[in-house]
Design an enzyme around this catalytic site. Structure first.
Site, PDB file in Angstrom:
ATOM      1  CG  ASP A   1      -0.392  -0.592   2.466  1.00  0.00           C
ATOM      2  OD1 ASP A   1       0.800  -0.354   2.631  1.00  0.00           O
ATOM      3  OD2 ASP A   1      -0.995  -1.208   3.228  1.00  0.00           O
TER       4      ASP A   1
ATOM      5  CG  ASN B   1      -9.436  -2.270  11.809  1.00  0.00           C
ATOM      6  OD1 ASN B   1      -8.404  -2.512  11.477  1.00  0.00           O
ATOM      7  ND2 ASN B   1     -10.112  -1.148  11.237  1.00  0.00           N
TER       8      ASN B   1
ATOM      9  CD  GLU C   1      -9.320   0.635   7.783  1.00  0.00           C
ATOM     10  OE1 GLU C   1      -9.216  -0.263   8.613  1.00  0.00           O
ATOM     11  OE2 GLU C   1      -8.628   1.611   8.019  1.00  0.00           O
TER      12      GLU C   1
END
Length: 249
Positions: A67, A136, A143
């Protein structure tokens, strides 16, 4: 799926370095998917040490980074391009023409995603993909969501991800709100996935990933379906796991 328990962050990094070094020794022209953040820093230090002491060779290897932040130039001190050069690339003999990043400055994110996918395909696919995991359970910058994203794409970062990454910036307001990231499908196509986790704050994400329901609300949970995943955790990150077949390193 294989789980390796280690005592602490350094031993986790040591075990990961052994796996990546073995990959390069067995297949010198390996295509590596590489990650940033605090988790792999010592791993990269150990790879540099192997390069300097026993001649671990990166000259035929190719790397694709997971990324990059949208809006940061490669020379920005917080860009992942700069991170990788400072923490690994500038210290080993990997060739610049074999280093690839998604372009965080691309005007057309969809076209940039397609370009990156084609570059990975042209290189023969990723042999070994290194991953960290967010609190998370995000991998790359994928995400929690309603569905798994297949290919390289632009993603809006969640508040807790922004907060977690704020430690690398002067303040939280300086953290970019978007990033270009390999998709879950891109990651899943890697022949071997190496997932690292360290610290008690990652324990629930690790448990949900390894033993929970497979759901895009826990992005890393999809790795349960991959045929060749190695999870390396320190004691704290693996403290909630109940799975059988654990290995001790």
């Amino acid at each position: 799926m294989r789980i390796i328990f280690t005592d602490h962050y350094e031993s986790m990094s040591e075990e990961a370095a052994k796996i990546i070094a073995a990959q390069l020794w067995l297949k010198p022209d390996s295509v590596l998917g590489l990650a940033t953040g605090s988790t792999p820093v010592m791993l990269y230090q150990k790879l540099i040490h192997l390069y300097e002491t026993v001649g671990l060779d990166f000259s035929q290897a190719t790397s694709f980074n997971l990324d990059e932040y949208v809006g940061l130039s490669p020379n920005d001190e917080q860009s992942y391009h700069r991170f990788m050069h400072e923490n690994l690339f500038d210290h080993v003999n990997i060739r610049n023409e074999r280093i690839f990043f998604p372009d965080g400055l691309a005007d057309d994110a969809a076209a940039e995603g397609m370009r990156y996918e084609k570059a990975i395909e042209a290189a023969g696919g990723i042999d070994l993909q290194l991953l960290g995991i967010g609190r998370n359970a995000h991998i790359g910058f994928n995400e929690p969501a309603d569905c798994f994203t297949r290919t390289t794409h632009k993603v809006a970062l969640k508040g807790n991800t922004i907060a977690a990454n704020a430690r690398f910036f002067a303040s939280e307001k300086d953290v970019p709100r978007e990033a270009m990231s390999m998709g879950i499908g891109t990651i899943f196509q890697a022949r071997h996935i190496l997932l690292l986790a360290s610290g008690a704050e990652k324990a629930q994400a690790v448990k949900d990933t390894w033993e929970g329901t497979i759901t895009p609300a826990v992005p890393a949970s999809i790795l349960q379906l991959h045929p060749h995943v190695t999870l390396i955790v320190d004691r704290e990150a693996g403290s909630l796991l109940t799975a059988k077949g654990k290995e001790l390193a």
